[in-house]
Write an enzyme that holds these catalytic residues in place. Structure first.
Site, PDB file in Angstrom:
ATOM      1  N   ASP A 144       0.816  -1.209   0.000  1.00 41.48           N
ATOM      2  CA  ASP A 144       0.000   0.000   0.000  1.00 41.48           C
ATOM      3  C   ASP A 144       0.858   1.272   0.000  1.00 41.48           C
ATOM      4  O   ASP A 144       1.811   1.376   0.780  1.00 41.48           O
ATOM      5  CB  ASP A 144      -0.856  -0.039   1.281  1.00 41.48           C
ATOM      6  CG  ASP A 144      -1.941   1.009   1.309  1.00 41.48           C
ATOM      7  OD1 ASP A 144      -2.844   0.950   0.466  1.00 41.48           O
ATOM      8  OD2 ASP A 144      -1.886   1.893   2.195  1.00 41.48           O
ATOM      9  N   ASP A 204     -10.648   1.603  -4.763  1.00 42.75           N
ATOM     10  CA  ASP A 204     -10.452   3.049  -4.591  1.00 42.75           C
ATOM     11  C   ASP A 204     -11.061   3.881  -5.711  1.00 42.75           C
ATOM     12  O   ASP A 204     -10.925   5.111  -5.681  1.00 42.75           O
ATOM     13  CB  ASP A 204      -8.950   3.375  -4.538  1.00 42.75           C
ATOM     14  CG  ASP A 204      -8.312   2.921  -3.247  1.00 42.75           C
ATOM     15  OD1 ASP A 204      -9.033   2.817  -2.236  1.00 42.75           O
ATOM     16  OD2 ASP A 204      -7.094   2.664  -3.255  1.00 42.75           O
TER      17      ASP A 204
HETATM   18  C1  GLC Z   1      -4.263   3.024  -0.539  1.00 45.19           C
HETATM   19  C2  GLC Z   1      -5.476   2.137  -0.413  1.00 45.19           C
HETATM   20  C3  GLC Z   1      -6.644   2.975   0.006  1.00 45.19           C
HETATM   21  C4  GLC Z   1      -6.330   3.577   1.361  1.00 45.19           C
HETATM   22  C5  GLC Z   1      -5.023   4.355   1.323  1.00 45.19           C
HETATM   23  C6  GLC Z   1      -4.518   4.618   2.697  1.00 45.19           C
HETATM   24  O1  GLC Z   1      -4.393   3.967  -1.541  1.00 45.19           O
HETATM   25  O2  GLC Z   1      -5.700   1.462  -1.625  1.00 45.19           O
HETATM   26  O3  GLC Z   1      -7.833   2.224   0.080  1.00 45.19           O
HETATM   27  O4  GLC Z   1      -7.365   4.428   1.739  1.00 45.19           O
HETATM   28  O5  GLC Z   1      -3.989   3.619   0.689  1.00 45.19           O
HETATM   29  O6  GLC Z   1      -4.105   3.424   3.294  1.00 45.19           O
END
Ligand code: GLC
Length: 567
Positions: free
Chosen positions: A209, A336
């Site tokens: 992530d 997302d």
């Molecule tokens: C990434 C994830 C998203 C999350 C963000 C913070 O972009 O895909 O869902 O909100 O990181 O962890």
């Protein structure tokens, strides 16, 4: 140019994920909305277990499980309070092991989300860290006496004052997601322990992530104040020690048969290559974002009408840029982003555009990822009240960015951008609650579930679902479509996206119409007079072989040099 290969292994058993990920198809599961196996309205690991056969039936080789760890759910699982356990909503470690074992039996790998840019503020490391400036965890997070001017991506400023410690902590996402201090070797050693824990259990890799955020510039410089809402954004990515830290993590993975796919928001092509190629390669693939901005500048912020030329520029930039040097992770949807038919296709031509979009990305060079529900053509929801939305970024955007607009306009923007459109329960059947659960689900079901669902599409040979199966089978059996080089034709066209794949003299041509109207297509000169064979089309076959494309039609052609050129 063709990407370097080290996976000449012909067997389809995919023994080593490291050797064969380039030939694989991934399926992404956002567990809370996938399938409720224990009747409480929330998707869980039992539900995943029950549907593994379905996933395999698509031709999928690997699953990416979004976070299943304990979490207060400020950001639905991306705020983790315990890295080596399972959220009680989702089940237990035993359920996880069952999913892993069964997936492996069925010939599928499983990768997990590794979220280490930040934890939850309820993680014991943070509850300790905030207590004082001199306890074993005090340096696990990024604390400062004075904040800089950065904005967070989710709510307000990126710094929050903690009265207990008398300092500010950095949170690039929500206040409940404090950023870890990766410069502290103890934090890195915790990350390695977490990785080993899951790898020892049998996990086959990680989706990492916002991994390009984990090293920040030491001076934490102010960002450019004229970049609204995301001030600082460019200062907190691709920091000075990123490669050093990632190579430490890479070493752990090298002890196992494991792959690493990084999420790289705002990463340029040039930067991406530093992660993905060369002898210090630290990631196998990266999720880039350019092609997700063909109708916006970051989904949440500025919306524009869809531009096919922008989409094609983004696709080709990454195809040419990584071609021969690295390997693309191909995707059009995930948890997302709103549903792609509602963005780049047409809900009126849901069936046609859903299929066309599938072919448009799957046949590029790279490993395709399919997000739950994409394979049946799920579309966006449009809830009337902002309070009915669950996602933190949808709520804060509504309150923050569009304050001068009318309520209708603000809601319209939410309808265009909310991540919640990708998070409604998976539509399994036309039964109550879309067959997702026996009881009222945690989040609303898209009202179109009576027509848009797996059961209905299983029985229909012309469904989007079965078209996905055909695309997957076609690519998996084709070296050209897997390894071939990529070249785009007619990049200036506003209706047609056309590209060829070429491998050892074999050629395939993918032609996608993004138009609601009938469109005359011209073939590139080199193909115009050659005999061609139609391998795939999203309209029922008819005897015509003219180049008049119907709305959102897609065709894939081969150009056999002889009757035996079957790839
Ligand atoms: C990434 C994830 C998203 C999350 C963000 C913070 O972009 O895909 O869902 O909100 O990181 O962890």
């Amino acid at each position: 140019m063709t990407a370097p290969l080290n996976d000449n292994n012909e067997n389809n058993g995919y023994d080593s994920i490291r050797r064969s990920y380039r030939r694989m198809f991934f399926y992404q599961i956002w567990v809370r909305s996938f399938f409720d196996g224990d009747g409480d309205g929330v998707g869980d690991l039992k539900g995943v277990y029950e549907k593994l056969g379905y996933i395999r039936s698509l031709g999928i080789d690997a699953i990416w499980l979004c976070p299943v760890y304990p979490s207060p759910n400020a950001d639905y699982g991306y705020d983790i309070s315990d890295y080596t356990a399972i959220h009680p909503d989702f089940g237990t470690l035993r359920d996880m092991k069952m999913v892993l074992d069964r997936a492996h039996e069925l010939g599928m790998k499983v990768i997990m989300d590794l979220v280490v840019n930040h934890t939850s503020d309820e993680h014991p490391w943070f509850t300790e860290s905030r207590k004082s400036r001199d306890n074993p965890y005090s340096d696990y997070y990024i604390w400062r006496d004075e904040p800089n001017n950065w904005d967070s991506l989710f709510e307000g400023k990126a710094w929050k004052y903690d009265p207990g410690r008398g300092q500010y902590y950095l949170h690039i996402f929500s206040e409940k997601q404090p950023d870890l201090n990766m410069d502290n070797p103890e934090v890195r050693s915790e990350v390695k322990k977490i990785m080993r824990f899951w790898l020892d259990m049998g996990v086959d890799g990680f989706r990492e992530d916002v991994i390009n955020f984990i090293s920040k510039r030491e001076d934490l410089p102010d960002g450019l104040p004229f970049v609204p809402a995301v001030n600082g954004m460019f200062a907190y990515k691709d920091g000075p020690h990123i490669h050093e830290y990632l190579s430490e993590f890479r070493k752990v993975c090298e002890e196992y048969d494991c792959i690493q796919i990084g999420e790289g928001p705002m990463t340029t092509l040039k930067n991406a290559l530093t992660y993905l190629s060369g002898k210090n390669k630290t990631l196998d693939m990266m999720f880039s974002f350019d092609h997700m901005m063909a109708d916006c500048i970051y989904t949440e912020y500025i919306h524009r009408p869809f531009s096919l030329r922008k989409l094609k520029r983004a696709f080709s930039k990454w195809q040419y840029g990584l071609g021969g040097k690295a390997w693309n992770a191909l995707y059009l949807e995930n948890h997302d982003h709103p549903r792609v038919i509602s963005r780049y296709g047409s809900e009126r031509f849901r069936n046609e555009s859903g299929k066309m979009l599938a072919a448009a990305y799957i046949f590029q060079q790279g490993t395709p990822f399919i997000y739950q529900g994409q394979e049946i053509g799920m579309t966006n929801i449009r809830l009337r009240d902002i309070n009915d939305y669950k996602d933190i970024s949808s709520k804060t955007n509504f309150h923050k960015y569009h304050i001068r607009d009318t309520l209708e306009k603000r809601m319209h923007r939410i309808h265009l951008s909310s991540r919640d459109s990708a998070r409604t329960p998976m539509q399994w059947s036309g039964e109550r609650y879309a067959g997702f659960s026996a009881v009222r689900p945690w989040f609303c079901v898209n009202p179109n579930y009576k027509t848009v669902n797996v059961a209905a599409q299983e029985d229909d040979p012309d469904s989007i679902l079965n078209f996905y199966r055909r695309c997957i089978a076609l690519k998996k059996h084709s070296k050209v479509l897997t390894y071939g080089s990529y070249r785009e034709f007619f990049p200036r066209s506003r209706e047609i996206f056309m590209y060829e794949r070429v491998y050892k003299g074999m050629q395939r041509l993918v032609i996608c119409s993004f138009s609601k109207r009938f469109t005359q297509v011209t073939l590139p000169k080199k193909y115009a007079d050659r005999p061609r064979r139609l391998l795939l089309c999203n309209y029922a076959a008819d005897s015509r072989d003219d180049m008049l494309f119907r709305p959102y039609e897609v065709r894939v052609y081969s150009f056999p040099r002889s009757n035996t050129d079957n790839d």
